[in-house]
Design a protein around this motif. Structure first.
Motif, PDB file in Angstrom:
ATOM      1  N   GLU A 293       0.829  -1.208   0.000  1.00 52.18           N
ATOM      2  CA  GLU A 293       0.000   0.000   0.000  1.00 52.18           C
ATOM      3  C   GLU A 293       0.862   1.257   0.000  1.00 52.18           C
ATOM      4  OE1 GLU A 293      -3.423   0.354   2.596  1.00 52.18           O
ATOM      5  OE2 GLU A 293      -3.478  -1.826   2.817  1.00 52.18           O
ATOM      6  N   LYS A 294       1.990   1.214   0.713  1.00 54.16           N
ATOM      7  CA  LYS A 294       2.874   2.381   0.739  1.00 54.16           C
ATOM      8  C   LYS A 294       3.498   2.628  -0.630  1.00 54.16           C
ATOM      9  CE  LYS A 294       3.910   2.110   5.675  1.00 54.16           C
ATOM     10  NZ  LYS A 294       4.917   1.815   6.718  1.00 54.16           N
ATOM     11  N   VAL A 295       3.857   1.557  -1.318  1.00 61.12           N
ATOM     12  CA  VAL A 295       4.394   1.704  -2.672  1.00 61.12           C
ATOM     13  C   VAL A 295       3.314   2.261  -3.606  1.00 61.12           C
ATOM     14  CG1 VAL A 295       5.292   0.436  -4.667  1.00 61.12           C
ATOM     15  CG2 VAL A 295       6.146  -0.075  -2.364  1.00 61.12           C
ATOM     16  N   TRP A 296       2.098   1.771  -3.470  1.00 57.16           N
ATOM     17  CA  TRP A 296       0.957   2.252  -4.259  1.00 57.16           C
ATOM     18  C   TRP A 296       0.719   3.742  -4.008  1.00 57.16           C
ATOM     19  CZ3 TRP A 296      -2.052   2.119  -8.182  1.00 57.16           C
ATOM     20  CH2 TRP A 296      -3.404   2.478  -8.156  1.00 57.16           C
ATOM     21  N   TRP A 297       0.795   4.173  -2.751  1.00 53.27           N
ATOM     22  CA  TRP A 297       0.650   5.581  -2.413  1.00 53.27           C
ATOM     23  C   TRP A 297       1.747   6.409  -3.095  1.00 53.27           C
ATOM     24  CZ3 TRP A 297       3.580   9.480  -0.439  1.00 53.27           C
ATOM     25  CH2 TRP A 297       2.911  10.634  -0.030  1.00 53.27           C
ATOM     26  N   GLY A 298       2.986   5.926  -3.038  1.00 52.80           N
ATOM     27  CA  GLY A 298       4.087   6.642  -3.660  1.00 52.80           C
ATOM     28  C   GLY A 298       3.905   6.779  -5.165  1.00 52.80           C
ATOM     29  N   TYR A 299       3.439   5.715  -5.791  1.00 51.91           N
ATOM     30  CA  TYR A 299       3.203   5.756  -7.238  1.00 51.91           C
ATOM     31  C   TYR A 299       2.171   6.822  -7.584  1.00 51.91           C
ATOM     32  CZ  TYR A 299       1.808   4.298 -11.923  1.00 51.91           C
ATOM     33  OH  TYR A 299       1.515   4.279 -13.261  1.00 51.91           O
ATOM     34  N   LYS A 300       1.061   6.845  -6.843  1.00 48.78           N
ATOM     35  CA  LYS A 300       0.004   7.827  -7.104  1.00 48.78           C
ATOM     36  C   LYS A 300       0.488   9.244  -6.843  1.00 48.78           C
ATOM     37  CE  LYS A 300      -2.910   5.999  -4.216  1.00 48.78           C
ATOM     38  NZ  LYS A 300      -4.153   5.883  -3.408  1.00 48.78           N
ATOM     39  N   SER A 301       1.359   9.390  -5.875  1.00 52.99           N
ATOM     40  CA  SER A 301       1.817  10.713  -5.462  1.00 52.99           C
ATOM     41  C   SER A 301       2.790  11.343  -6.450  1.00 52.99           C
ATOM     42  CB  SER A 301       2.481  10.615  -4.078  1.00 52.99           C
ATOM     43  OG  SER A 301       3.075  11.840  -3.715  1.00 52.99           O
ATOM     44  N   VAL A 302       3.745  10.566  -6.944  1.00 46.16           N
ATOM     45  CA  VAL A 302       4.827  11.177  -7.725  1.00 46.16           C
ATOM     46  C   VAL A 302       4.889  10.733  -9.181  1.00 46.16           C
ATOM     47  CG1 VAL A 302       6.220  11.446  -5.645  1.00 46.16           C
ATOM     48  CG2 VAL A 302       6.575   9.436  -7.097  1.00 46.16           C
ATOM     49  N   VAL A 303       4.122   9.694  -9.558  1.00 48.69           N
ATOM     50  CA  VAL A 303       4.193   9.221 -10.939  1.00 48.69           C
ATOM     51  C   VAL A 303       2.918   9.559 -11.708  1.00 48.69           C
ATOM     52  CG1 VAL A 303       4.433   7.214 -12.445  1.00 48.69           C
ATOM     53  CG2 VAL A 303       5.803   7.383 -10.365  1.00 48.69           C
ATOM     54  N   ARG A 304       1.782   9.017 -11.253  1.00 45.54           N
ATOM     55  CA  ARG A 304       0.536   9.219 -12.001  1.00 45.54           C
ATOM     56  C   ARG A 304      -0.663   9.066 -11.082  1.00 45.54           C
ATOM     57  NH1 ARG A 304      -2.951   5.965 -14.885  1.00 45.54           N
ATOM     58  NH2 ARG A 304      -1.671   4.139 -14.498  1.00 45.54           N
ATOM     59  N   GLN A 305      -1.537  10.066 -11.119  1.00 46.02           N
ATOM     60  CA  GLN A 305      -2.748   9.991 -10.333  1.00 46.02           C
ATOM     61  C   GLN A 305      -3.753   9.053 -11.028  1.00 46.02           C
ATOM     62  OE1 GLN A 305      -1.394  13.581 -10.983  1.00 46.02           O
ATOM     63  NE2 GLN A 305      -0.110  12.418  -9.583  1.00 46.02           N
ATOM     64  N   ILE A 306      -4.608   8.444 -10.233  1.00 42.87           N
ATOM     65  CA  ILE A 306      -5.504   7.420 -10.752  1.00 42.87           C
ATOM     66  C   ILE A 306      -6.838   8.051 -11.147  1.00 42.87           C
ATOM     67  CG2 ILE A 306      -6.615   5.204 -10.268  1.00 42.87           C
ATOM     68  CD1 ILE A 306      -3.486   5.252 -10.383  1.00 42.87           C
ATOM     69  N   GLU A 307      -7.199   7.905 -12.420  1.00 40.91           N
ATOM     70  CA  GLU A 307      -8.413   8.530 -12.941  1.00 40.91           C
ATOM     71  C   GLU A 307      -9.496   7.527 -13.284  1.00 40.91           C
ATOM     72  OE1 GLU A 307      -7.240  10.994 -16.203  1.00 40.91           O
ATOM     73  OE2 GLU A 307      -5.829  12.179 -15.004  1.00 40.91           O
ATOM     74  N   LYS A 308      -9.245   6.244 -13.016  1.00 44.35           N
ATOM     75  CA  LYS A 308     -10.240   5.215 -13.304  1.00 44.35           C
ATOM     76  C   LYS A 308     -10.736   4.621 -11.990  1.00 44.35           C
ATOM     77  CE  LYS A 308      -8.379   3.929 -17.830  1.00 44.35           C
ATOM     78  NZ  LYS A 308      -7.861   2.818 -18.674  1.00 44.35           N
ATOM     79  N   ALA A 309     -12.045   4.493 -11.871  1.00 40.07           N
ATOM     80  CA  ALA A 309     -12.653   3.954 -10.656  1.00 40.07           C
ATOM     81  C   ALA A 309     -12.428   2.445 -10.558  1.00 40.07           C
ATOM     82  CB  ALA A 309     -14.145   4.263 -10.640  1.00 40.07           C
ATOM     83  N   GLU A 310     -12.780   1.886  -9.404  1.00 37.10           N
ATOM     84  CA  GLU A 310     -12.682   0.429  -9.214  1.00 37.10           C
ATOM     85  C   GLU A 310     -13.371  -0.303 -10.351  1.00 37.10           C
ATOM     86  OE1 GLU A 310     -13.187  -1.208  -4.969  1.00 37.10           O
ATOM     87  OE2 GLU A 310     -14.251   0.706  -4.963  1.00 37.10           O
ATOM     88  N   LYS A 311     -12.746  -1.362 -10.794  1.00 35.34           N
ATOM     89  CA  LYS A 311     -13.310  -2.144 -11.890  1.00 35.34           C
ATOM     90  C   LYS A 311     -14.610  -2.850 -11.474  1.00 35.34           C
ATOM     91  CE  LYS A 311      -9.704  -3.542 -15.140  1.00 35.34           C
ATOM     92  NZ  LYS A 311      -8.953  -4.705 -15.672  1.00 35.34           N
ATOM     93  N   GLY A 312     -15.554  -2.851 -12.413  1.00 36.81           N
ATOM     94  CA  GLY A 312     -16.752  -3.657 -12.241  1.00 36.81           C
ATOM     95  C   GLY A 312     -17.745  -3.145 -11.220  1.00 36.81           C
ATOM     96  N   LYS A 313     -17.556  -1.922 -10.709  1.00 34.52           N
ATOM     97  CA  LYS A 313     -18.462  -1.405  -9.680  1.00 34.52           C
ATOM     98  C   LYS A 313     -19.478  -0.400 -10.244  1.00 34.52           C
ATOM     99  CE  LYS A 313     -16.415  -3.656  -6.326  1.00 34.52           C
ATOM    100  NZ  LYS A 313     -15.664  -3.005  -5.250  1.00 34.52           N
ATOM    101  N   GLY A 314     -19.319   0.018 -11.493  1.00 32.01           N
ATOM    102  CA  GLY A 314     -20.248   0.978 -12.100  1.00 32.01           C
ATOM    103  C   GLY A 314     -20.147   2.381 -11.515  1.00 32.01           C
TER     104      GLY A 314
END
Length: 458
Positions: free
Chosen positions: A40-61
């Motif tokens: 989760e910490k690596v995931w946070w770092g990726y979102k913070s300094v590489v690319r923000q996430i613009e797609k919602a959870e898959k399959g949830k509508g």
């Protein structure tokens, strides 16, 4: 520090490339630093300094759900209005090493007519204010959560000579950054200045003393909670000092909110506004857990949710629910994240996009009963502008995004944006109207263009 940060960023870029689709969508996690594992910490770092996430959870509508929102509030022919109150709300007021009194002289110039026109002007004070200690801000290259502190002079910027922000939420993940005494000092500071606040408290009695702001005969109650304290626990034996509920989890006990709403109604509040520090950082859409929590909070009897913490703007929702205290069906408004207000994340491009909202509350008579309801919503997309001027000088300013783009279209470029920056401004506009406030949400007039023709866009 720079080499370490550069290595980490390069590693995260490579990791994102190899993980591909797994790093393109929101994930159902809590995002609470105290309970994060390494992944989760690596995931946070990726979102913070590489690319923000613009797609919602898959399959949830989730993306379709928000795209189909209707954010117009209808009063009906039977409702006869009497009095009105306007609440304007912005996001997080944080502390940064790159934001200080000397580079914020024109901080509000572009948006003050809209933001400061509210009867109640609120924001989240996301840092203690301890004048006896030096200010501590988030550094440009941030690898961990710093223990921040806002200066008295920056607070003066927030209140704009008494014409600016006039109500503060204090429940957030930085509430205990300066310890118990820092929390007390912050409350003393706000009280000495005469600014109402909610979210942290000195005593159990103060925690339950829900503030009511009365304007034009309409009483608005404010409550506030945070999902996290950045790895800290509430103070043992003094848990009342911080309103902590793990809001990103679906089944958390909401008895504290229920108690506070009941107290607010007993104090004759017409409207209850919950200022929530929640949701996941650097993600355009709230996850399903947070959406369900928003509904549960409303079903406690809350009329408006003003969300913050993700560092980016997230969509809004009109939610119809049954109020168990007032015992009637109501339409509430959930703003999952307003985004930044005075804050800066150098490597998070989407953090430059945020919004300020104006909510109209109207007291009127309907079928012989006097009640207060939400009657209008106005939205101002904003751009967080930071520019290095050379010789150690810089400028930080909040810009009206649509006004800025209109100026550029007419060959007016007072801020000296480069071609790359102009391209980025246009990308952020597309992001806003495709995902944060889709064109169907507010209705269209005239030729249906997005520039000034959406009913709820200023």
């Amino acid at each position: 520090m720079f080499l370490r940060f550069a290595f980490l960023r390069a590693f995260l870029h490579v990791l994102g490339f190899f993980l591909g689709d797994r790093y393109n969508y929101s994930k159902q996690i809590e995002g609470n630093f105290k309970y994060m594992d390494t992944g989760e910490k690596v995931w946070w770092g990726y979102k913070s300094v590489v690319r923000q996430i613009e797609k919602a959870e898959k399959g949830k509508g989730i993306e379709e759900y928000f795209a189909n929102q209707d954010l117009r509030f209808y009063t009906g022919e039977e409702f006869v209005p009497k009095n009105r109150v306007f609440i304007t709300a912005g996001g997080d007021l944080s502390a940064s090493e790159m934001i200080f009194p000397e580079n914020t002289g024109d901080l509000w110039e572009d948006i003050l007519e809209f933001y400061f026109s509210g009867d109640i002007v609120c924001a989240n004070l996301e840092a203690p204010v301890v004048p006896t200690k030096p200010p501590v801000g988030v550094p440009g290259m941030c690898l961990t959560a710093p223990m921040i502190n806002t200066s008295e002079k920056m607070f003066d910027r927030f209140i704009y000579g008494g014409r600016g922000v006039n109500f503060f939420a204090t429940a957030n993940n930085h509430s205990l950054d300066q310890g118990e005494q820092g929390l007390l000092d912050t409350l003393d500071f706000l009280d000495a200045r005469g600014y109402p606040h909610v979210g942290t408290a000195r005593t159990q009695e103060e925690q339950d003393d829900i503030p009511i702001v009365e304007k034009n005969g309409i009483k608005t109650a404010f409550i506030s909670y945070t999902y996290s304290l950045n790895g800290l626990d509430p103070i043992v034996g003094k848990e009342y000092m911080t309103n902590v509920i793990r809001l990103n989890k679906p089944d958390e006990d909401l008895s504290l909110i229920q108690r506070h709403v009941k107290i607010a109604r007993e104090k004759d509040a017409h409207i209850v506004v919950a200022m929530l520090h929640w949701s996941l950082e650097f993600e355009t859409y709230p996850i399903e857990n947070v959406i369900k929590m928003g509904h549960r909070v409303m079903e406690c009897g809350v009329d408006v949710i003003l969300g913050g913490h993700p560092h980016v703007a997230q969509p809004m929702e009109k939610y119809r629910f049954y109020d168990p205290i007032q015992q009637r069906e109501k339409e509430g408004l959930i703003i999952y994240s307003l985004g930044e207000l005075v804050s800066l994340n150098l490597f998070s491009k989407n953090s430059r996009l945020a919004m300020v909202v104006k909510i109209e509350l109207t007291e009127g008579v309907q079928r012989g009963n006097t009640l207060v309801k939400i009657t209008d919503l106005k939205v101002l997309p904003i751009y967080i502008h930071y520019k290095e001027l050379g010789k150690g000088k810089s400028q930080y300013k909040i810009l009206d995004l649509m006004k800025t783009l209109r100026n550029l279209e007419q060959d007016r470029n007072p801020h000296g944006f480069s071609e790359g920056e102009i391209k980025e401004l246009r990308r952020l506009k597309r992001l806003f109207f495709e995902k944060i406030l889709p064109k169907h949400s507010c209705g269209l007039v005239g030729n249906g263009s997005l520039e000034g023709e959406l009913l709820c866009i200023v």
